[in-house]
Design an enzyme around this catalytic site. Sequence first.
Site, PDB file in Angstrom:
ATOM      1  N   LYS A   1     -18.560   7.953 -15.061  1.00  0.00           N
ATOM      2  CA  LYS A   1     -19.997   8.025 -15.300  1.00  0.00           C
ATOM      3  C   LYS A   1     -20.602   9.027 -14.336  1.00  0.00           C
ATOM      4  O   LYS A   1     -20.337   8.942 -13.129  1.00  0.00           O
ATOM      5  CB  LYS A   1     -20.617   6.636 -15.092  1.00  0.00           C
ATOM      6  CG  LYS A   1     -22.105   6.563 -15.387  1.00  0.00           C
ATOM      7  CD  LYS A   1     -22.644   5.150 -15.141  1.00  0.00           C
ATOM      8  CE  LYS A   1     -24.136   5.086 -15.449  1.00  0.00           C
ATOM      9  NZ  LYS A   1     -24.704   3.748 -15.217  1.00  0.00           N
TER      10      LYS A   1
ATOM     11  N   LYS B   1     -17.878   6.487 -10.559  1.00  0.00           N
ATOM     12  CA  LYS B   1     -19.317   6.576 -10.805  1.00  0.00           C
ATOM     13  C   LYS B   1     -19.926   7.469  -9.733  1.00  0.00           C
ATOM     14  O   LYS B   1     -19.884   7.157  -8.546  1.00  0.00           O
ATOM     15  CB  LYS B   1     -19.964   5.194 -10.768  1.00  0.00           C
ATOM     16  CG  LYS B   1     -21.464   5.229 -11.057  1.00  0.00           C
ATOM     17  CD  LYS B   1     -22.048   3.830 -11.055  1.00  0.00           C
ATOM     18  CE  LYS B   1     -23.544   3.840 -11.337  1.00  0.00           C
ATOM     19  NZ  LYS B   1     -24.114   2.479 -11.341  1.00  0.00           N
TER      20      LYS B   1
END
Length: 329
Positions: A254, A196
Amino acid sequence: MFPLRRNRRLRSNEAIRSLVQETIITPNDFLVPLFVVEGKNIKEEIASMPNYFRYSLDLLEKEVKELWQMGLKSVLLFVKVPENLKDNRGTEALNPEGLMQRAVKTVKNVVPEMLIMTDVALDPYSAYGHDGIVENGQILNDASTEVLAKMALSHAQAGADFVAPSDMMDGRILKMRETLENEGFTNTGIMSYSAKYASAFYGPFRDALDSAPVDAKDIPKDKRSYQMDPANRTEAIKETQMDIDEGADIVMVKPGLCYLDIVRDLKNTFEVPVAVYQVSGEYAMIKAASEKGWLDHDAVVLEQTLAIKRAGADMIASYFAKDVVKLIS
């Protein structure tokens, strides 16, 4: 060689193009993010995410039924926590009658077969908008993982099938796995946000949950001390390997489109399912450009979805899930 081989033969009409198409999108590819709020009869549009909504529990029931009827079988739940319930330690996150816990039970009561994944992070519950506990201008790692593990357990007790830690604290997967195992939740899965990045694409999501870091003295102004540097590639391999070793069942990249090289790296390196989150900023850009008439909304949505799956995604968390299913059906 040419002219014995003419590659355009396999592109000459729709029938042959469909027959040789390498990447196929189906409803089974999607996790549907859902935003939940307190109250009744609430379906409020998120200003920076046109045509996407926050739902109260009563209207969440209707939305979940519609998703299931469309063939969408997995949801990823997020909650917007009232300001008066926020503090620095995520106390409300552990409330067995909290909004997340009630949302899980609501979905299971309406569609028992629906796969439920829950967001595990402190930022919706934090008075400071951070994914961990703040002390002396720092985000505490180990103290935060203790709370996050208890939070994951609370979600499992409510009926979640998977917990989805999005915090990027070191060691949180091991702590969660051990906690779940010790409490008998051996079948509760973990989908880890393993890669992320500290991205500029999260703005509309933070609007949706009112979870942006606050601008105050001695509070870190951003999340760069725990989310990954967008400049780094090999670090994603290291982070993902650690999460798998600690017990993650699914790993996630992400955001999506700007990080498809990372998706392919993980897919080529590891033998676990890889998820991709097509984030709020990606959604908002397409919506804004299409409203201006600068892009063909449906064509771009399908193209981006195909690109994410082609890169190696086994599943896609996407605000376009319903749109795509309608287009492909």
